[in-house]
Design an enzyme around this catalytic site. Structure first.
Site, PDB file in Angstrom:
ATOM      1  N   HIS A  60       2.506  -1.714   4.082  1.00  0.00           N
ATOM      2  CA  HIS A  60       3.373  -2.404   3.114  1.00  0.00           C
ATOM      3  C   HIS A  60       3.766  -3.760   3.689  1.00  0.00           C
ATOM      4  O   HIS A  60       3.431  -4.065   4.835  1.00  0.00           O
ATOM      5  CB  HIS A  60       4.589  -1.545   2.765  1.00  0.00           C
ATOM      6  CG  HIS A  60       5.562  -1.300   3.870  1.00  0.00           C
ATOM      7  ND1 HIS A  60       5.216  -0.683   5.057  1.00  0.00           N
ATOM      8  CD2 HIS A  60       6.892  -1.589   3.982  1.00  0.00           C
ATOM      9  CE1 HIS A  60       6.289  -0.585   5.830  1.00  0.00           C
ATOM     10  NE2 HIS A  60       7.314  -1.135   5.205  1.00  0.00           N
ATOM     11  N   HIS A  62       6.647  -5.288   4.458  1.00  0.00           N
ATOM     12  CA  HIS A  62       7.839  -5.597   5.253  1.00  0.00           C
ATOM     13  C   HIS A  62       7.382  -6.260   6.555  1.00  0.00           C
ATOM     14  O   HIS A  62       6.352  -5.892   7.118  1.00  0.00           O
ATOM     15  CB  HIS A  62       8.645  -4.329   5.543  1.00  0.00           C
ATOM     16  CG  HIS A  62       9.538  -3.942   4.404  1.00  0.00           C
ATOM     17  ND1 HIS A  62      10.021  -2.673   4.215  1.00  0.00           N
ATOM     18  CD2 HIS A  62      10.055  -4.695   3.380  1.00  0.00           C
ATOM     19  CE1 HIS A  62      10.787  -2.649   3.129  1.00  0.00           C
ATOM     20  NE2 HIS A  62      10.817  -3.856   2.604  1.00  0.00           N
ATOM     21  N   ASP A  64       8.097  -6.166   9.650  1.00  0.00           N
ATOM     22  CA  ASP A  64       7.811  -5.429  10.891  1.00  0.00           C
ATOM     23  C   ASP A  64       6.472  -4.703  10.858  1.00  0.00           C
ATOM     24  O   ASP A  64       6.064  -4.094  11.851  1.00  0.00           O
ATOM     25  CB  ASP A  64       8.956  -4.457  11.228  1.00  0.00           C
ATOM     26  CG  ASP A  64       9.235  -3.441  10.134  1.00  0.00           C
ATOM     27  OD1 ASP A  64       9.225  -3.823   8.948  1.00  0.00           O
ATOM     28  OD2 ASP A  64       9.469  -2.259  10.452  1.00  0.00           O
ATOM     29  N   HIS A  65       5.781  -4.755   9.725  1.00  0.00           N
ATOM     30  CA  HIS A  65       4.449  -4.140   9.628  1.00  0.00           C
ATOM     31  C   HIS A  65       3.354  -5.183   9.412  1.00  0.00           C
ATOM     32  O   HIS A  65       2.178  -4.848   9.329  1.00  0.00           O
ATOM     33  CB  HIS A  65       4.409  -3.126   8.474  1.00  0.00           C
ATOM     34  CG  HIS A  65       5.301  -1.956   8.723  1.00  0.00           C
ATOM     35  ND1 HIS A  65       4.835  -0.713   9.063  1.00  0.00           N
ATOM     36  CD2 HIS A  65       6.651  -1.858   8.725  1.00  0.00           C
ATOM     37  CE1 HIS A  65       5.847   0.118   9.246  1.00  0.00           C
ATOM     38  NE2 HIS A  65       6.961  -0.554   9.045  1.00  0.00           N
ATOM     39  N   HIS A 140       8.989   4.475  -0.280  1.00  0.00           N
ATOM     40  CA  HIS A 140       9.817   3.564   0.502  1.00  0.00           C
ATOM     41  C   HIS A 140      10.615   2.692  -0.477  1.00  0.00           C
ATOM     42  O   HIS A 140      10.592   2.934  -1.682  1.00  0.00           O
ATOM     43  CB  HIS A 140       8.857   2.752   1.392  1.00  0.00           C
ATOM     44  CG  HIS A 140       9.493   1.984   2.492  1.00  0.00           C
ATOM     45  ND1 HIS A 140      10.556   2.444   3.210  1.00  0.00           N
ATOM     46  CD2 HIS A 140       9.194   0.755   3.017  1.00  0.00           C
ATOM     47  CE1 HIS A 140      10.873   1.538   4.123  1.00  0.00           C
ATOM     48  NE2 HIS A 140      10.072   0.504   4.017  1.00  0.00           N
ATOM     49  N   ASP A 210       6.129   3.420   6.224  1.00  0.00           N
ATOM     50  CA  ASP A 210       7.498   3.892   6.101  1.00  0.00           C
ATOM     51  C   ASP A 210       7.630   4.777   4.861  1.00  0.00           C
ATOM     52  O   ASP A 210       7.110   4.438   3.809  1.00  0.00           O
ATOM     53  CB  ASP A 210       8.441   2.701   5.934  1.00  0.00           C
ATOM     54  CG  ASP A 210       8.475   1.797   7.167  1.00  0.00           C
ATOM     55  OD1 ASP A 210       7.863   2.127   8.176  1.00  0.00           O
ATOM     56  OD2 ASP A 210       9.109   0.730   7.089  1.00  0.00           O
ATOM     57  N   HIS A 268       8.474   4.938  14.604  1.00  0.00           N
ATOM     58  CA  HIS A 268       9.307   4.042  13.799  1.00  0.00           C
ATOM     59  C   HIS A 268      10.798   4.287  14.087  1.00  0.00           C
ATOM     60  O   HIS A 268      11.625   4.435  13.196  1.00  0.00           O
ATOM     61  CB  HIS A 268       9.001   4.213  12.295  1.00  0.00           C
ATOM     62  CG  HIS A 268       9.402   3.010  11.481  1.00  0.00           C
ATOM     63  ND1 HIS A 268      10.640   2.892  10.881  1.00  0.00           N
ATOM     64  CD2 HIS A 268       8.744   1.869  11.177  1.00  0.00           C
ATOM     65  CE1 HIS A 268      10.713   1.733  10.239  1.00  0.00           C
ATOM     66  NE2 HIS A 268       9.579   1.094  10.410  1.00  0.00           N
TER      67      HIS A 268
HETATM   68 ZN   LIG Z   1       9.499  -0.914   5.684  1.00  0.00          ZN
END
Ligand SMILES: [Zn+2]
Length: 302
Positions: A60, A62, A64-65, A140, A210, A268
């Site tokens: 996805h 976000h 941090d990914h 998520h 997530d 995570h």
């Molecule tokens: Zn996320």
């Protein structure tokens, strides 16, 4: 298959863990899942080779990914002329990357392809002789998918001594691996089991982060040997987990149990935990298979 953990922390940066990224190695081929900041340095630290990395899967969008990807793809532009890389992501991710790379690199000296993932369905993303890789919906705060890696059935092992004894020609070996009997020039049938031994079992792996706890994930990962699951929080923050679209370690264990997995990898982690031992203990109350708390630079045989 082997799993290399590059980063297994959650969104808020910490000095204990890096943002999400990992690599599944299948023979010589490398498949990256998510690419948080710092992933390319971790990739080097683990001795992984960029010229073997042809597929990158983004769960996805976000940061941090995802935020390590422009950096990684820029580095590839310096070294990997003639290389080909496919980024598997949502349509918005492809658009974002295309405009970013145009600005940062201009024309990439390697071939970059985008395979668009539909977050709402199960989708075959990749297939070769050894494996298949599917995406499946996760739950998520934004569209998000997990990935399921499955090795195809392997060939039977050749018994070198017996093959030599019966003077089986080389071109027959592949057929023996597939279970065929051998017929000698004199017409004698040598049954396959005298020339081969059983194939090694095929393994499977699912990446589920997530995501909040959702029983539909069980259906998507049923029968998988090893499950990596979102484990951002412990029991005391179950309410926060749901609110933020994440899971607790107990919920991760519940998914692994219901799916019939033999191994659960927790990851995570929220930066609030100084140690993940308590998270693992909570998971162990539910799931009695092997539990691994992920850590940077860890290699796990799948
Ligand atoms: Zn996320």
């Amino acid at each position: 298959m082997e799993l290399s953990i590059l980063g297994c922390g959650s969104a808020v940066p910490s000095l204990r863990h890096l943002p999400s990224s990992q690599v599944v190695s299948v023979g010589q081929k490398l498949f990256m899942i998510d690419c948080g900041e710092g992933a390319q340095l971790q990739f080097m630290r683990m001795g992984l080779k960029m010229n073997r990395l042809n597929h990158i899967f983004i769960s996805h969008l976000h940061g941090d990914h995802f935020l390590g990807l422009p950096g990684l793809l820029s580095t590839m532009a310096l070294h990997e002329k003639g290389h080909a890389v496919t980024v598997h992501t949502f349509a918005e991710g492809a658009q974002l990357l295309q405009s970013m790379l145009k600005f940062i690199i201009g024309d990439t000296p390697y071939d970059i392809q985008y395979n668009i993932i539909d977050p709402n369905r199960h989708q075959l993303l990749y297939e070769d002789k050894q494996i298949t890789i599917h995406s499946f919906p996760l739950y998520h705060r934004v569209p998000c998918v997990g990935f399921r890696f499955e090795e195809k059935p392997k060939g039977r092992h050749i018994n070198a001594e017996m093959v030599k004894f019966y003077q089986v020609p080389t071109f027959m070996l592949e057929r023996l691996r597939n279970g065929e009997d051998f017929v000698t020039p004199e017409g004698e049938v040598v049954p396959n089991h005298r020339l081969t031994t059983d194939a090694s079992p095929s393994s499977s792996y699912a990446y589920c982060t997530d995501t909040m706890f959702d029983r539909r994930v069980v259906t998507s990962v049923r029968g998988v040997d090893t499950i990596f699951h979102d484990c951002t929080y412990g029991d005391e923050l179950t309410h926060l987990a749901r609110e933020r679209g994440h899971a607790t370690s107990r919920q991760a264990a519940e998914i692994a149990l219901r799916a019939g997995a033999s191994r659960l990898i927790l990851g995570h982690f929220s930066k609030r935990y100084r140690s993940e031992a308590e998270l693992a203990a909570q998971a162990a109350e539910v799931f009695h298979g092997e539990i691994i708390t992920a850590n940077e630079l860890q290699r796990i045989q799948l």
